[in-house]
Scaffold this active site. Structure first.
Site, PDB file in Angstrom:
ATOM      1  N   ARG A 100       0.825  -1.217   0.000  1.00 14.17           N
ATOM      2  CA  ARG A 100       0.000   0.000   0.000  1.00 14.17           C
ATOM      3  C   ARG A 100       0.855   1.262   0.000  1.00 14.17           C
ATOM      4  O   ARG A 100       0.435   2.303  -0.493  1.00 14.17           O
ATOM      5  CB  ARG A 100      -0.930   0.012   1.228  1.00 14.17           C
ATOM      6  CG  ARG A 100      -1.910  -1.127   1.278  1.00 14.17           C
ATOM      7  CD  ARG A 100      -2.717  -1.084   2.570  1.00 14.17           C
ATOM      8  NE  ARG A 100      -3.323  -2.381   2.860  1.00 14.17           N
ATOM      9  CZ  ARG A 100      -4.054  -2.622   3.934  1.00 14.17           C
ATOM     10  NH1 ARG A 100      -4.288  -1.662   4.816  1.00 14.17           N
ATOM     11  NH2 ARG A 100      -4.572  -3.823   4.130  1.00 14.17           N
ATOM     12  N   GLU A 171     -10.841  -1.307  -5.815  1.00 11.98           N
ATOM     13  CA  GLU A 171     -11.371  -0.377  -4.819  1.00 11.98           C
ATOM     14  C   GLU A 171     -10.454   0.826  -4.646  1.00 11.98           C
ATOM     15  O   GLU A 171      -9.259   0.755  -4.868  1.00 11.98           O
ATOM     16  CB  GLU A 171     -11.533  -1.094  -3.472  1.00 11.98           C
ATOM     17  CG  GLU A 171     -12.296  -0.260  -2.448  1.00 11.98           C
ATOM     18  CD  GLU A 171     -12.210  -0.830  -1.039  1.00 11.98           C
ATOM     19  OE1 GLU A 171     -13.184  -0.663  -0.293  1.00 11.98           O
ATOM     20  OE2 GLU A 171     -11.176  -1.412  -0.694  1.00 11.98           O
TER      21      GLU A 171
END
Length: 483
Positions: A100, A171
């Site tokens: 991330r 997403e």
């Protein structure tokens, strides 16, 4: 780079792609034309947008868990278990924290440590490190669509690899995966990075491949008033639509009051379609996703199932298209696969029991819907004014001015002046409006609702109410009443 809400020029996009794909060795394994051909041979049952469209037509609320581990074979086994034992309608691939933050070397170390330990030493699946072929093994191992879930401000390489790997849903967004997740990332940068992601999705769409995009609705997840999350979701939908995205699932995180939550879901798609049509983006498929309670959970599993089931009731009565399911181990950390499946089973039981029931449009529900509409339009219209007609520029300026303000966000680029608290019925209201562009009518409504609770509890409304509300569910209540 100058930020503007304009579809990326293909020549500019191709040049940027070369830099993105060279940033980690697995990026060189992406062949976009071959990936398009791969997607076209996937059965409709594995394509998120197609299954969501079918569910929307038939009035089905689908259930999806969260899940992701470090080792490929264990990740596949986990997803198969959630599909076969839990009955998941959609499956996730939750990405690890190193990926991330684009720290692929640390993710590689995490894979090696996981192999040595024989168990996951990462809190998710490091898709970039594994590359396209491993992602396809995940997609091919299950029978339902798989979504990429993460929290990445710069998700360009992750999108390239996972979409080429056959995932049909991605997403996040430049706001929703920055403000709640990053301390220092400038909003201009993350919005621009996500324009790339959406242009990539748009390119797939132009070539006959449907990829669903899902902005992250809950934001910070705790006491976020509906108008705040609605405004962010709709801005991200507008930004994505400009880049050619055709399938959007807009999200909302459970606040806990049934009427407010149902009103929020019912107004979310309505307002999104209103603004998309108004700005020339008609023809998009809009669906909704409801996130079960994102705050603190009771440690007792039986009590945790009560929280999960209440989320399932709300999802069913709101007629949401998809619900993201929690587990009875939320208070303890990463759940076992059995606990994850148990949350799914409990949720699906409630969804099935309530599929033929509906919540009447009472005066209370109508009032909640109207207030959410007024607040959301006020934020969006001021954002557009600040951006001088440009949604991307407007979003940056709105956050700087506090016109959009996400409670409890870590980002330096979020003003952090608003304070939410529950009213006497547990609906989330504004204790402090910060710099939100609300008129006197909206402000008076919230002030009276908070004052009513203060009279009930024989105390002045204050920051203590906010603290009490944050911890209330973990203590078995919705409203944080003084002892």
């Amino acid at each position: 780079m100058e930020l503007v809400n304009k579809k990326l020029d293909l020549e500019q996009f191709w040049a940027e792609r070369q830099e993105v794909l060279q940033s980690w060795p697995t990026g060189r394994g992406v062949d976009l034309e071959e990936a398009i051909a791969y997607h076209k041979q996937l059965p409709a049952s594995k394509v998120m947008a197609k299954k969501l469209a079918q569910g929307k037509r038939e009035g089905i609320t689908f259930a999806q868990p969260r899940a992701g581990v470090a080792l490929l074979h264990e990740h596949i086994e986990l997803l198969r278990y959630l599909q076969d034992e839990g009955g998941a309608d959609f499956l996730p691939t939750t990405i690890d924290s190193y990926t991330r933050q684009n720290r692929y070397k640390e993710a590689e170390t995490g894979i090696e440590e996981s192999r040595a330990a024989g168990r996951s030493m990462l809190n998710g699946f490091p898709a970039v490190n594994y590359g396209v072929d491993a992602c396809r093994k995940v997609v091919e191992a299950v029978n339902v669509p798989v979504q990429v879930r993460h929290g990445t401000p710069d998700a360009r390489l992750l999108a390239e690899i996972t979409l080429a790997g056959g995932f049909t849903d991605f997403e996040g967004g430049g706001i929703s995966y920055n403000i709640p997740y990053s301390k220092d990332m400038p909003l201009e940068k993350s919005i621009r990075y996500w324009q790339y992601v959406d242009r990539l999705v748009g390119y797939y769409e132009e070539n006959g491949v449907s990829i669903n995009r899902e902005p992250f609705g809950p934001l910070t997840g705790t006491l976020v008033p509906p108008s705040i999350s609605h405004a962010v979701a709709i801005i991200e939908a507008l930004l994505a639509a400009e880049q050619g995205v055709m399938n959007l699932t807009l999200g909302y995180g459970q606040c806990g009051n049934l009427y407010q939550d149902v009103a929020a879901i019912r107004t979310l798609a309505e307002l999104a379609e209103e603004y998309l049509n108004r700005f020339g983006y008609s023809g998009r498929q809009i669906t909704t996703v409801f996130h079960q309670w994102m705050g603190g959970f009771p440690q007792d599993e039986s009590k945790a199932f009560g929280v999960i089931s209440w989320g399932a009731v709300t999802a069913a009565l709101a007629r949401v298209n998809k619900v993201i399911v929690k587990t009875p181990h939320e208070a303890m950390g990463i759940p076992t696969r059995e606990a994850n499946a148990a949350g799914l089973k409990a949720t699906k039981q409630v969804l099935n029991m309530l599929k033929d029931q509906s919540l009447p449009l009472t005066s209370e529900l109508q009032l909640e819907m109207e207030m959410i509409r007024k607040e959301t339009r006020a934020i969006l219209d001021k954002t557009l004014e600040l951006g001088e007609g440009d949604w991307a520029v407007g979003a940056v300026r709105a956050f700087k001015a506090g016109v959009i303000d996400v409670p409890f966000a870590p980002s330096r680029h979020n003003l952090g002046k608003i304070l939410p608290a529950r009213d006497n019925q547990g609906a989330v209201r504004f204790l402090d409006f910060g710099q939100l562009p609300f008129d006197a009518e909206i402000r008076a409504f919230h002030q009276e609702k908070i004052a009513e609770r203060g009279r009930k509890e024989n105390r002045q409304p204050s920051f203590q109410m906010v603290i009490d509300d944050i911890y209330a569910i973990g203590k078995g209540m919705l409203v944080g009443r003084p002892r």
